[in-house]
Design an enzyme around this catalytic site. Structure first.
Site, PDB file in Angstrom:
ATOM      1  N   SER A 118      12.299 -37.848 -32.287  1.00 46.39           N
ATOM      2  CA  SER A 118      12.577 -36.445 -31.968  1.00 46.39           C
ATOM      3  C   SER A 118      11.305 -35.654 -31.769  1.00 46.39           C
ATOM      4  O   SER A 118      11.338 -34.550 -31.246  1.00 46.39           O
ATOM      5  CB  SER A 118      13.326 -35.791 -33.130  1.00 46.39           C
ATOM      6  OG  SER A 118      14.497 -36.474 -33.402  1.00 46.39           O
ATOM      7  N   HIS A 139      14.684 -39.941 -25.431  1.00 48.99           N
ATOM      8  CA  HIS A 139      15.238 -39.102 -26.493  1.00 48.99           C
ATOM      9  C   HIS A 139      16.685 -38.733 -26.167  1.00 48.99           C
ATOM     10  O   HIS A 139      16.942 -37.823 -25.374  1.00 48.99           O
ATOM     11  CB  HIS A 139      14.348 -37.853 -26.642  1.00 48.99           C
ATOM     12  CG  HIS A 139      14.742 -36.944 -27.758  1.00 48.99           C
ATOM     13  ND1 HIS A 139      14.489 -35.597 -27.748  1.00 48.99           N
ATOM     14  CD2 HIS A 139      15.383 -37.188 -28.934  1.00 48.99           C
ATOM     15  CE1 HIS A 139      14.943 -35.057 -28.851  1.00 48.99           C
ATOM     16  NE2 HIS A 139      15.491 -35.994 -29.587  1.00 48.99           N
ATOM     17  N   GLU A 151      16.049 -36.824 -22.761  1.00 49.02           N
ATOM     18  CA  GLU A 151      14.713 -36.274 -22.541  1.00 49.02           C
ATOM     19  C   GLU A 151      13.778 -37.483 -22.433  1.00 49.02           C
ATOM     20  O   GLU A 151      13.627 -38.241 -23.397  1.00 49.02           O
ATOM     21  CB  GLU A 151      14.348 -35.385 -23.748  1.00 49.02           C
ATOM     22  CG  GLU A 151      13.236 -34.417 -23.507  1.00 49.02           C
ATOM     23  CD  GLU A 151      12.966 -33.534 -24.750  1.00 49.02           C
ATOM     24  OE1 GLU A 151      13.298 -33.925 -25.884  1.00 49.02           O
ATOM     25  OE2 GLU A 151      12.395 -32.456 -24.565  1.00 49.02           O
ATOM     26  N   ASN A 189      13.199 -30.118 -29.149  1.00 49.01           N
ATOM     27  CA  ASN A 189      13.057 -29.756 -30.562  1.00 49.01           C
ATOM     28  C   ASN A 189      11.999 -28.690 -30.824  1.00 49.01           C
ATOM     29  O   ASN A 189      12.043 -28.018 -31.848  1.00 49.01           O
ATOM     30  CB  ASN A 189      12.807 -31.010 -31.396  1.00 49.01           C
ATOM     31  CG  ASN A 189      14.103 -31.786 -31.534  1.00 49.01           C
ATOM     32  OD1 ASN A 189      15.156 -31.184 -31.715  1.00 49.01           O
ATOM     33  ND2 ASN A 189      14.046 -33.086 -31.398  1.00 49.01           N
TER      34      ASN A 189
END
Ligand SMILES: NC(=O)c1ccc[n+]([C@@H]2O[C@H](COP(=O)([O-])OP(=O)(O)OC[C@H]3O[C@@H](n4cnc5c(N)ncnc54)[C@H](O)[C@@H]3O)[C@@H](O)[C@H]2O)c1
Length: 295
Positions: A118, A139, A151, A189
């Site tokens: 992450s 991701h 991602e 994130n």
């Protein structure tokens, strides 16, 4: 690409295995214990059953999907001939570096190594290998079978060929890949976690309660889920690790994890996976109630 290995059979790993197997890839799912693998198998079966109920797949498709997932307790021979290995273990740099070192020794020269991290630097992970051009971030979002985004994170060393292969593969899975550069927390994130952290500060300062904070963000901002419930879904331990990476990476106090988050992680209140986070899920997801400590 035919053979995919997934390391880590937790929240993300079982979802990643599910998606690839459903698209007819042979999947090797690896975790540390038989118990974790058993839980992963049950979760995948439950999620496939839900898809049958909604007439998205047939019973036969479920059986075929399950028959393509092979469960292993160790990273060994099964990764050797994989076209792609996706690492989805605990968000710890040390653990991930050890795994990538091992994978680099075991896998064929052509195997692409991806991490579902992450927040941890993909360049740092790649530096544990001798194939930095074949290391990339992939991701996925939680829950993997439902969420459309992947991602894709490239470093300065990731080759164009590796990027194209992973972008194309994400489309084969029915996902929408978005290419981003390697930077703490990437895009998703870096933006999401400060909001979750702020929601936790707001709660610990007693500005409002758990469900009130979530309701403000759902009804006021059209978020499908409030930030505290989302934190429970992500896992409070995972949230804490991401905030620590952001805090270390940018050195900015705004990323410093809230004391309450740290306390809950120390207490084992990790969210959905331990049935207790900001909400209590011990009576099932639909019957969730606010964690008693906030009453
Ligand atoms: N939870 C989320 O919403 C989310 C979303 C996107 C990405 N991620 C990332 O995905 C990764 C996994 O997160 P998760 O939520 O699935 O965690 P999790 O705690 O649910 O699962 C991690 C699994 O990895 C296994 N594991 C640990 N060390 C291992 C090793 N050496 N070999 C094999 N298995 C090992 C553990 O036994 C566990 O089953 C993390 O890097 C996390 O940051 C999580």
């Amino acid at each position: 690409m035919k053979k995919i290995s997934v390391i880590g059979a937790g929240t993300m790993g079982n979802g990643i295995a599910h998606c690839f197997a459903q698209k007819e890839f042979e999947v090797y799912l690896i975790d540390l214990s038989n118990e974790n693998l058993k839980n992963a198998k049950e979760t995948i079966e439950k999620n496939l059953d839900r898809m049958i109920k909604k007439s998205i797949i047939t019973q036969k498709e479920k059986e075929d999907t399950m028959s393509r997932i092979h469960f292993y307790e160790q990273i060994g021979e099964c990764v050797e001939n994989s076209d792609l290995v996706i690492e989805a273990v605990t968000e710890s740099k040390k653990v991930k570096l050890d795994i990538f070192k091992k994978l680099d020794l075991l896998c064929n020269q052509d195997t692409i190594l991806a991490s579902n991290t992450s927040s941890i630097s993909i360049a740092d992970i790649a530096s544990a290998t001798t194939r930095q051009d074949k290391v990339i971030g992939m991701h996925f979002m939680n829950p993997v079978p439902i969420m459309k985004l992947v991602e894709v994170i490239k470093t300065k060393q990731t080759s164009q060929e590796t990027i194209k292969t992973i972008m194309d593969l994400s489309c084969v899975l029915g996902k929408k890949p978005v290419l981003v550069n390697d930077s703490p927390g990437f895009v998703a994130n870096r933006i999401l976690l400060p909001m979750i952290n702020e929601a936790i500060h707001t709660l610990s300062e007693k500005v409002s309660g758990v469900s009130e904070i979530d309701t403000v963000m759902m009804l006021g901002m059209s978020h499908p889920m409030g930030p505290l419930q989302l934190a429970d879904f992500i896992g409070l331990d995972v949230c804490l690790s991401i905030l620590e990476v952001l805090h270390e990476g940018f050195g900015d106090i705004k990323y410093q994890p809230s004391k309450l988050l740290k306390e809950m992680v120390e207490n084992g209140e990790l969210g959905v996976k331990t049935q207790l986070g900001f909400y209590d899920y011990s009576n099932g997801m639909k019957e969730k109630s606010v964690n008693k400590r906030f009453n």
